[in-house]
Design a protein around this motif. Structure first.
Motif, PDB file in Angstrom:
ATOM      1  N   PRO A 135       1.725   0.012  -6.219  1.00 31.67           N
ATOM      2  CA  PRO A 135       2.081  -0.470  -7.560  1.00 31.67           C
ATOM      3  C   PRO A 135       0.941  -0.296  -8.548  1.00 31.67           C
ATOM      4  O   PRO A 135      -0.232  -0.290  -8.172  1.00 31.67           O
ATOM      5  N   ASP A 136       1.300  -0.168  -9.796  1.00 34.22           N
ATOM      6  CA  ASP A 136       0.307  -0.186 -10.859  1.00 34.22           C
ATOM      7  C   ASP A 136       0.023  -1.619 -11.304  1.00 34.22           C
ATOM      8  O   ASP A 136      -1.017  -1.904 -11.894  1.00 34.22           O
ATOM      9  N   GLY A 137       0.992  -2.508 -11.043  1.00 33.71           N
ATOM     10  CA  GLY A 137       0.821  -3.897 -11.412  1.00 33.71           C
ATOM     11  C   GLY A 137       1.580  -4.814 -10.473  1.00 33.71           C
ATOM     12  O   GLY A 137       2.574  -4.415  -9.861  1.00 33.71           O
ATOM     13  N   ILE A 138       1.097  -6.037 -10.325  1.00 35.95           N
ATOM     14  CA  ILE A 138       1.759  -7.039  -9.487  1.00 35.95           C
ATOM     15  C   ILE A 138       1.921  -8.325 -10.292  1.00 35.95           C
ATOM     16  O   ILE A 138       0.964  -8.805 -10.921  1.00 35.95           O
ATOM     17  N   ILE A 139       3.134  -8.864 -10.265  1.00 38.62           N
ATOM     18  CA  ILE A 139       3.398 -10.173 -10.868  1.00 38.62           C
ATOM     19  C   ILE A 139       3.720 -11.138  -9.738  1.00 38.62           C
ATOM     20  O   ILE A 139       4.687 -10.948  -8.994  1.00 38.62           O
ATOM     21  N   TRP A 140       2.876 -12.157  -9.591  1.00 40.14           N
ATOM     22  CA  TRP A 140       3.090 -13.200  -8.581  1.00 40.14           C
ATOM     23  C   TRP A 140       3.843 -14.348  -9.238  1.00 40.14           C
ATOM     24  O   TRP A 140       3.426 -14.853 -10.271  1.00 40.14           O
ATOM     25  N   ILE A 141       4.957 -14.748  -8.649  1.00 42.83           N
ATOM     26  CA  ILE A 141       5.736 -15.865  -9.187  1.00 42.83           C
ATOM     27  C   ILE A 141       5.734 -16.959  -8.129  1.00 42.83           C
ATOM     28  O   ILE A 141       6.586 -17.005  -7.241  1.00 42.83           O
ATOM     29  N   GLU A 142       4.756 -17.816  -8.233  1.00 43.03           N
ATOM     30  CA  GLU A 142       4.523 -18.843  -7.227  1.00 43.03           C
ATOM     31  C   GLU A 142       4.192 -20.169  -7.910  1.00 43.03           C
ATOM     32  O   GLU A 142       3.586 -20.190  -8.985  1.00 43.03           O
ATOM     33  N   PRO A 143       4.559 -21.292  -7.275  1.00 40.56           N
ATOM     34  CA  PRO A 143       4.077 -22.578  -7.800  1.00 40.56           C
ATOM     35  C   PRO A 143       2.577 -22.686  -7.556  1.00 40.56           C
ATOM     36  O   PRO A 143       2.075 -22.168  -6.552  1.00 40.56           O
ATOM     37  N   ARG A 160       0.829  -1.214   0.000  1.00 38.58           N
ATOM     38  CA  ARG A 160       0.000   0.000   0.000  1.00 38.58           C
ATOM     39  C   ARG A 160       0.861   1.262   0.000  1.00 38.58           C
ATOM     40  O   ARG A 160       0.478   2.280  -0.574  1.00 38.58           O
ATOM     41  N   VAL A 161       2.017   1.191   0.637  1.00 37.46           N
ATOM     42  CA  VAL A 161       2.928   2.340   0.618  1.00 37.46           C
ATOM     43  C   VAL A 161       3.555   2.485  -0.769  1.00 37.46           C
ATOM     44  O   VAL A 161       3.673   3.593  -1.303  1.00 37.46           O
ATOM     45  N   TYR A 162       3.929   1.382  -1.368  1.00 44.16           N
ATOM     46  CA  TYR A 162       4.577   1.396  -2.685  1.00 44.16           C
ATOM     47  C   TYR A 162       3.599   1.816  -3.789  1.00 44.16           C
ATOM     48  O   TYR A 162       3.971   2.466  -4.752  1.00 44.16           O
ATOM     49  N   ILE A 177      -7.645 -10.232  -2.454  1.00 41.48           N
ATOM     50  CA  ILE A 177      -7.780  -9.002  -1.666  1.00 41.48           C
ATOM     51  C   ILE A 177      -7.371  -7.784  -2.494  1.00 41.48           C
ATOM     52  O   ILE A 177      -8.052  -6.754  -2.496  1.00 41.48           O
ATOM     53  N   VAL A 178      -6.249  -7.917  -3.193  1.00 42.46           N
ATOM     54  CA  VAL A 178      -5.795  -6.813  -4.048  1.00 42.46           C
ATOM     55  C   VAL A 178      -6.831  -6.519  -5.122  1.00 42.46           C
ATOM     56  O   VAL A 178      -7.127  -5.359  -5.423  1.00 42.46           O
ATOM     57  N   LYS A 179      -7.390  -7.578  -5.688  1.00 41.86           N
ATOM     58  CA  LYS A 179      -8.383  -7.405  -6.753  1.00 41.86           C
ATOM     59  C   LYS A 179      -9.616  -6.653  -6.252  1.00 41.86           C
ATOM     60  O   LYS A 179     -10.214  -5.857  -6.979  1.00 41.86           O
ATOM     61  N   LEU A 180      -9.982  -6.890  -4.978  1.00 41.64           N
ATOM     62  CA  LEU A 180     -11.176  -6.259  -4.405  1.00 41.64           C
ATOM     63  C   LEU A 180     -10.913  -4.843  -3.889  1.00 41.64           C
ATOM     64  O   LEU A 180     -11.788  -3.979  -3.984  1.00 41.64           O
ATOM     65  N   THR A 181      -9.714  -4.628  -3.332  1.00 40.60           N
ATOM     66  CA  THR A 181      -9.454  -3.354  -2.648  1.00 40.60           C
ATOM     67  C   THR A 181      -8.574  -2.385  -3.426  1.00 40.60           C
ATOM     68  O   THR A 181      -8.518  -1.198  -3.087  1.00 40.60           O
ATOM     69  N   MET A 182      -7.871  -2.879  -4.444  1.00 40.51           N
ATOM     70  CA  MET A 182      -7.005  -2.017  -5.260  1.00 40.51           C
ATOM     71  C   MET A 182      -7.372  -2.255  -6.718  1.00 40.51           C
ATOM     72  O   MET A 182      -6.608  -2.831  -7.494  1.00 40.51           O
ATOM     73  N   LYS A 183      -8.559  -1.827  -7.071  1.00 45.26           N
ATOM     74  CA  LYS A 183      -9.164  -2.204  -8.345  1.00 45.26           C
ATOM     75  C   LYS A 183      -8.381  -1.755  -9.572  1.00 45.26           C
ATOM     76  O   LYS A 183      -8.523  -2.334 -10.653  1.00 45.26           O
ATOM     77  N   ASN A 184      -7.550  -0.755  -9.443  1.00 44.61           N
ATOM     78  CA  ASN A 184      -6.792  -0.266 -10.597  1.00 44.61           C
ATOM     79  C   ASN A 184      -5.459  -0.991 -10.800  1.00 44.61           C
ATOM     80  O   ASN A 184      -4.736  -0.702 -11.758  1.00 44.61           O
ATOM     81  N   VAL A 185      -5.131  -1.905  -9.887  1.00 42.90           N
ATOM     82  CA  VAL A 185      -3.862  -2.629  -9.974  1.00 42.90           C
ATOM     83  C   VAL A 185      -4.048  -3.875 -10.856  1.00 42.90           C
ATOM     84  O   VAL A 185      -4.893  -4.730 -10.585  1.00 42.90           O
ATOM     85  N   LYS A 186      -3.255  -3.962 -11.909  1.00 37.68           N
ATOM     86  CA  LYS A 186      -3.292  -5.148 -12.768  1.00 37.68           C
ATOM     87  C   LYS A 186      -2.438  -6.246 -12.136  1.00 37.68           C
ATOM     88  O   LYS A 186      -1.367  -5.976 -11.594  1.00 37.68           O
ATOM     89  N   GLN A 187      -2.919  -7.487 -12.236  1.00 33.54           N
ATOM     90  CA  GLN A 187      -2.197  -8.606 -11.646  1.00 33.54           C
ATOM     91  C   GLN A 187      -2.119  -9.778 -12.615  1.00 33.54           C
ATOM     92  O   GLN A 187      -3.007  -9.966 -13.457  1.00 33.54           O
TER      93      GLN A 187
END
Length: 349
Positions: free
Chosen positions: A47-55, A43-45, A70-80
């Motif tokens: 971001p405009d976008g988040i890339i998750w690198i997870e198995p 939230r401090v950073y 959570i990000v999708k619901l609360t930070m609607k302008n952030v692409k993931q």
């Protein structure tokens, strides 16, 4: 734009995360790499976008799927997007939860894409992992020093190397059994330089023939330059794994102009030249449910791997090696991080 990259705590996925970050920065983006999700930090950073690198591992990854939601619901302008890998089909009731079906997955191989599609996850693209030519060049310079030590310690011997984790699918026990099946007169011609987890060093490698396997590092402790340099001073990189979502050591070996030894299976044969490298067959697929994944272990007789090593010993000192190594390189030459991860970043631009 500001991009947050959140990756699993594993050497291979950490490497991928930092490669993507490097490409993102070269494209002019502000990129922050994180090994753990930090809600306040995100939230401090801002971001405009988040890339998750997870198995795509249900017990391990469920909380990240929750964070994605959570990000999708609360930070609607952030692409993931979730740049994912799996060694089998996501398994269990938890794998059917709606949270997994709102994620945009980019698969790291066609194999991974097929496994995710089996449970109707939303796969928007397939982008293989890449290698960094500048890292290779740095490793080659470092390897010139390392090679002198290897030639002094093991004069005239064919050099095999292996860098793998401790999971059963990595095939350490298969490798040890294969080494025990190689005739005594051939054991004098080669050595295996191993980077292994402490558990493998203590429990599995002592069963290998004496003076054949030399541990040169503990898994996860070497920096990238050291791993790549080890591959470069080797004649062959061993990959005895029975299940993978991609197969980064094969790409790394071939990009350095070295041959790898591996099973002729998906996803390895999606990108590697199976005729240039040394491959061997598998007999059956043993489906083992563990860690929320229905692992597809490609079971093989260790004699197949032993025969591949024997073939490699003959090939190493023949005039054919260089020609085959060149073909192996040509197959992966364009799989650079710039070529591949630029496509990934475009999904969130």
């Amino acid at each position: 734009m500001r991009i947050a990259i959140i990756h699993a705590n594993s050497p291979s996925l950490s490497t991928v995360a930092n490669h993507i970050a490097k490409v993102g920065r070269s494209l002019g983006h502000d990129v922050k790499v994180m090994s753990e999700y930090d809600n306040i930090g995100i939230r401090v950073y801002k971001p405009d976008g988040i890339i998750w690198i997870e198995p795509v591992n249900i017990p391990m990854g469920s909380r990240y799927a929750g964070f994605y939601s959570i990000v999708k619901l609360t930070m609607k302008n952030v692409k993931q997007l979730w740049y994912g890998t799996t060694e089998g089909t996501p398994y269990g009731i938890s794998a059917t939860y709606p949270v997994w079906h709102i994620i945009d997955f980019v698969a790291n191989s066609m194999y991974t894409a097929n496994k995710l599609s089996e449970v109707n996850y939303n796969v928007i693209d397939i982008i293989h992992h890449g290698y960094d030519p500048s890292e290779n060049n740095e490793a080659i310079e470092y390897a010139n020093v390392l090679r002198k030590k290897i030639e002094r310690d093991f004069p005239g011997k064919v050099i095999f190397s292996i860098v793998e984790g401790p999971h059963i699918r990595k095939g350490w026990e298969k490798l040890v059994e294969a080494l025990n099946r190689i005739p005594d007169n051939l054991r004098e011609k080669f050595v295996v330089l191993a980077v292994a987890h402490k558990s493998v060093i203590e429990k599995i490698l002592p069963n290998a023939p004496k003076d054949l396997v030399y541990v040169v590092g503990e898994f996860g402790s070497l920096v990238r330059k050291q791993v790549l340099a080890l591959y470069y001073i080797s004649d062959f990189v061993l990959v005895p794994s029975m299940a993978e979502g991609f197969g980064l050591p094969i790409l790394e070996a071939n990009s350095l102009g070295k041959l790898a030894i591996f099973l002729n299976m998906e996803p390895f044969n999606e990108f590697a030249d199976v005729k240039a490298n040394i491959t061997f067959q598998w007999d059956t697929i043993n489906e083992v449910v563990k860690d929320g994944v229905e692992f597809e272990l490609h079971e093989y007789d260790p004699q197949y791997l032993a025969d591949a090593i024997i073939e490699a010993i003959d090939l190493a000192r023949s005039g054919e090696y260089e020609e085959r190594a060149k073909r192996a390189y040509e197959a992966v030459r364009d799989m650079t991080i710039t070529n591949l991860y630029t496509k990934l970043i475009k999904h969130i631009e």
